[in-house]
Design a protein around this motif. Structure first.
Motif, PDB file in Angstrom:
ATOM      1  N   GLY A  37      -3.540   0.126  -0.610  1.00 50.34           N
ATOM      2  CA  GLY A  37      -3.460   0.471   0.804  1.00 50.34           C
ATOM      3  C   GLY A  37      -3.700  -0.723   1.701  1.00 50.34           C
ATOM      4  N   PRO A  38      -4.795  -0.701   2.480  1.00 48.72           N
ATOM      5  CA  PRO A  38      -4.992  -1.717   3.522  1.00 48.72           C
ATOM      6  C   PRO A  38      -5.190  -3.137   2.998  1.00 48.72           C
ATOM      7  CG  PRO A  38      -6.933  -0.303   3.337  1.00 48.72           C
ATOM      8  CD  PRO A  38      -5.857   0.312   2.488  1.00 48.72           C
ATOM      9  N   LEU A  39      -5.629  -3.312   1.756  1.00 52.87           N
ATOM     10  CA  LEU A  39      -5.850  -4.660   1.216  1.00 52.87           C
ATOM     11  C   LEU A  39      -4.680  -5.161   0.371  1.00 52.87           C
ATOM     12  CD1 LEU A  39      -9.640  -4.460   0.269  1.00 52.87           C
ATOM     13  CD2 LEU A  39      -8.578  -5.279   2.388  1.00 52.87           C
ATOM     14  N   ASN A  40      -3.584  -4.422   0.356  1.00 49.73           N
ATOM     15  CA  ASN A  40      -2.420  -4.823  -0.431  1.00 49.73           C
ATOM     16  C   ASN A  40      -1.899  -6.172   0.058  1.00 49.73           C
ATOM     17  OD1 ASN A  40      -0.516  -4.333  -2.493  1.00 49.73           O
ATOM     18  ND2 ASN A  40       0.984  -3.682  -0.985  1.00 49.73           N
ATOM     19  N   SER A  41      -1.411  -6.978  -0.880  1.00 46.50           N
ATOM     20  CA  SER A  41      -0.867  -8.288  -0.509  1.00 46.50           C
ATOM     21  C   SER A  41       0.095  -8.766  -1.581  1.00 46.50           C
ATOM     22  CB  SER A  41      -1.991  -9.306  -0.320  1.00 46.50           C
ATOM     23  OG  SER A  41      -2.615  -9.577  -1.558  1.00 46.50           O
ATOM     24  N   THR A  42       0.834  -9.776  -1.230  1.00 47.31           N
ATOM     25  CA  THR A  42       1.658 -10.504  -2.187  1.00 47.31           C
ATOM     26  C   THR A  42       1.015 -11.888  -2.312  1.00 47.31           C
ATOM     27  OG1 THR A  42       3.132 -11.520  -0.558  1.00 47.31           O
ATOM     28  CG2 THR A  42       3.712  -9.301  -1.308  1.00 47.31           C
ATOM     29  N   PRO A  43       1.440 -12.693  -3.259  1.00 49.88           N
ATOM     30  CA  PRO A  43       0.873 -14.043  -3.327  1.00 49.88           C
ATOM     31  C   PRO A  43       1.134 -14.850  -2.054  1.00 49.88           C
ATOM     32  CG  PRO A  43       1.983 -13.521  -5.372  1.00 49.88           C
ATOM     33  CD  PRO A  43       2.294 -12.410  -4.415  1.00 49.88           C
ATOM     34  N   GLU A  44       2.195 -14.504  -1.334  1.00 47.26           N
ATOM     35  CA  GLU A  44       2.564 -15.264  -0.143  1.00 47.26           C
ATOM     36  C   GLU A  44       1.851 -14.798   1.121  1.00 47.26           C
ATOM     37  OE1 GLU A  44       5.104 -13.594  -1.971  1.00 47.26           O
ATOM     38  OE2 GLU A  44       5.293 -15.333  -3.279  1.00 47.26           O
ATOM     39  N   LYS A  45       1.541 -13.478   1.215  1.00 48.44           N
ATOM     40  CA  LYS A  45       1.011 -12.977   2.483  1.00 48.44           C
ATOM     41  C   LYS A  45       0.397 -11.594   2.310  1.00 48.44           C
ATOM     42  CE  LYS A  45       5.359 -10.858   3.644  1.00 48.44           C
ATOM     43  NZ  LYS A  45       6.474 -10.667   4.471  1.00 48.44           N
ATOM     44  N   PRO A  46      -0.449 -11.195   3.241  1.00 45.89           N
ATOM     45  CA  PRO A  46      -0.950  -9.819   3.238  1.00 45.89           C
ATOM     46  C   PRO A  46       0.218  -8.852   3.469  1.00 45.89           C
ATOM     47  CG  PRO A  46      -2.233 -11.190   4.736  1.00 45.89           C
ATOM     48  CD  PRO A  46      -1.039 -11.994   4.306  1.00 45.89           C
ATOM     49  N   MET A  47       0.174  -7.698   2.814  1.00 44.49           N
ATOM     50  CA  MET A  47       1.185  -6.665   3.002  1.00 44.49           C
ATOM     51  C   MET A  47       0.479  -5.310   3.044  1.00 44.49           C
ATOM     52  SD  MET A  47       4.778  -6.077   1.008  1.00 44.49           S
ATOM     53  CE  MET A  47       4.299  -4.858  -0.200  1.00 44.49           C
ATOM     54  N   PRO A  48      -0.326  -5.081   4.094  1.00 45.83           N
ATOM     55  CA  PRO A  48      -1.081  -3.831   4.150  1.00 45.83           C
ATOM     56  C   PRO A  48      -0.164  -2.612   4.124  1.00 45.83           C
ATOM     57  CG  PRO A  48      -1.267  -5.038   6.230  1.00 45.83           C
ATOM     58  CD  PRO A  48      -0.498  -5.898   5.278  1.00 45.83           C
ATOM     59  N   MET A  49      -0.627  -1.597   3.407  1.00 43.91           N
ATOM     60  CA  MET A  49       0.114  -0.348   3.257  1.00 43.91           C
ATOM     61  C   MET A  49      -0.804   0.794   3.698  1.00 43.91           C
ATOM     62  SD  MET A  49       3.049  -1.233   1.498  1.00 43.91           S
ATOM     63  CE  MET A  49       3.559   0.065   0.399  1.00 43.91           C
ATOM     64  N   VAL A  50      -0.219   1.944   3.895  1.00 44.50           N
ATOM     65  CA  VAL A  50      -0.968   3.168   4.162  1.00 44.50           C
ATOM     66  C   VAL A  50      -0.820   4.048   2.933  1.00 44.50           C
ATOM     67  CG1 VAL A  50      -1.149   5.220   5.614  1.00 44.50           C
ATOM     68  CG2 VAL A  50      -0.567   3.017   6.634  1.00 44.50           C
ATOM     69  N   LEU A  51      -1.935   4.490   2.388  1.00 39.76           N
ATOM     70  CA  LEU A  51      -1.927   5.419   1.258  1.00 39.76           C
ATOM     71  C   LEU A  51      -2.749   6.636   1.650  1.00 39.76           C
ATOM     72  CD1 LEU A  51      -1.293   6.304  -1.596  1.00 39.76           C
ATOM     73  CD2 LEU A  51      -3.146   4.853  -2.411  1.00 39.76           C
ATOM     74  N   GLU A  52      -2.069   7.740   1.882  1.00 40.10           N
ATOM     75  CA  GLU A  52      -2.728   8.993   2.247  1.00 40.10           C
ATOM     76  C   GLU A  52      -3.142   9.673   0.938  1.00 40.10           C
ATOM     77  OE1 GLU A  52      -0.080   9.725   6.276  1.00 40.10           O
ATOM     78  OE2 GLU A  52       0.578  10.635   4.393  1.00 40.10           O
ATOM     79  N   ALA A  53      -4.420   9.643   0.631  1.00 42.76           N
ATOM     80  CA  ALA A  53      -4.935  10.031  -0.686  1.00 42.76           C
ATOM     81  C   ALA A  53      -5.149  11.541  -0.798  1.00 42.76           C
ATOM     82  CB  ALA A  53      -6.212   9.263  -0.989  1.00 42.76           C
ATOM     83  N   TRP A  54      -4.058  12.284  -0.741  1.00 37.64           N
ATOM     84  CA  TRP A  54      -4.074  13.734  -0.974  1.00 37.64           C
ATOM     85  C   TRP A  54      -2.700  14.129  -1.499  1.00 37.64           C
ATOM     86  CZ3 TRP A  54      -4.840  11.877   4.128  1.00 37.64           C
ATOM     87  CH2 TRP A  54      -3.731  11.946   4.955  1.00 37.64           C
ATOM     88  N   PRO A  55      -2.582  15.294  -2.176  1.00 40.69           N
ATOM     89  CA  PRO A  55      -1.280  15.710  -2.706  1.00 40.69           C
ATOM     90  C   PRO A  55      -0.231  15.760  -1.591  1.00 40.69           C
ATOM     91  CG  PRO A  55      -3.005  17.108  -3.573  1.00 40.69           C
ATOM     92  CD  PRO A  55      -3.638  16.254  -2.504  1.00 40.69           C
ATOM     93  N   GLY A  56       0.886  15.099  -1.819  1.00 40.70           N
ATOM     94  CA  GLY A  56       1.941  15.030  -0.825  1.00 40.70           C
ATOM     95  C   GLY A  56       1.757  13.905   0.176  1.00 40.70           C
ATOM     96  N   GLY A  57       0.622  13.199   0.129  1.00 42.39           N
ATOM     97  CA  GLY A  57       0.377  12.084   1.038  1.00 42.39           C
ATOM     98  C   GLY A  57       1.377  10.961   0.817  1.00 42.39           C
ATOM     99  N   ARG A  58       1.673  10.252   1.872  1.00 43.06           N
ATOM    100  CA  ARG A  58       2.661   9.177   1.801  1.00 43.06           C
ATOM    101  C   ARG A  58       2.022   7.843   1.434  1.00 43.06           C
ATOM    102  NH1 ARG A  58       4.275   9.327   7.766  1.00 43.06           N
ATOM    103  NH2 ARG A  58       2.028   9.604   7.768  1.00 43.06           N
TER     104      ARG A  58
END
Length: 153
Positions: A37-58
């Motif tokens: 989720g928010p701490l996601n990154s690639t070696p080149e740069k941060p790539m924050p994501m949203v992970l809705e942690a419930w069934p059906g969450g995006r």
């Protein structure tokens, strides 16, 4: 202009990774959610994501102003032992993926089993994802072990 017909081959792949992490299962599970989720990154740069942690969450990348990239939906979640996501992930083709994190704990050590299966019209650039998953799992292992050590100290 006439339609162009291009023949292709449907592809499939499976990536399996297993790690032992010197941290309790609840810390590992929370670290997975953070690193995907928010701490996601690639070696080149941060790539924050949203992970809705419930069934059906995006699970998606929010670029602001109603723009972004949809990666998948939580298919199953049973904290702290299972997270399963299905969706196109990074592929902009008619393809589907299933990700699974399965965790078990014994004597304060958590065994993490990661599985990524994909099938569909998978381009050449989308097949070389093993390195990216290895980097993400490395961040999970390192961050979870550091959090567990901080709790012990």
């Amino acid at each position: 202009m006439p339609a162009t017909v291009k023949e292709g081959v449907l592809q499939a792949f499976e990536i399996l990774k297993e790690e032992e992490i010197a941290a309790p299962i609840d810390i590992v599970f929370e670290t997975i959610l953070e690193q995907m989720g928010p701490l996601n990154s690639t070696p080149e740069k941060p790539m924050p994501m949203v992970l809705e942690a419930w069934p059906g969450g995006r699970w998606f990348r929010d670029l602001g102003n109603n723009t972004g990239h949809y990666w998948g939906a939580v298919q199953a979640i049973r904290a702290p032992s299972l997270l399963e996501i299905s969706g196109p992930l990074f592929m902009s083709t008619p393809a589907i993926s299933n990700l699974q994190y399965r965790l078990t704990e014994e004597n304060g050590v958590t065994r993490m089993r990661f599985l990524h299966r994909a099938m569909g019209w998978i381009g050449e650039n989308d097949r070389g994802v093993d390195e990216g998953w290895s980097q993400l799992i490395g961040r999970i292992v390192t961050a979870a072990a550091a959090r567990a050590q901080a709790v012990r100290d």
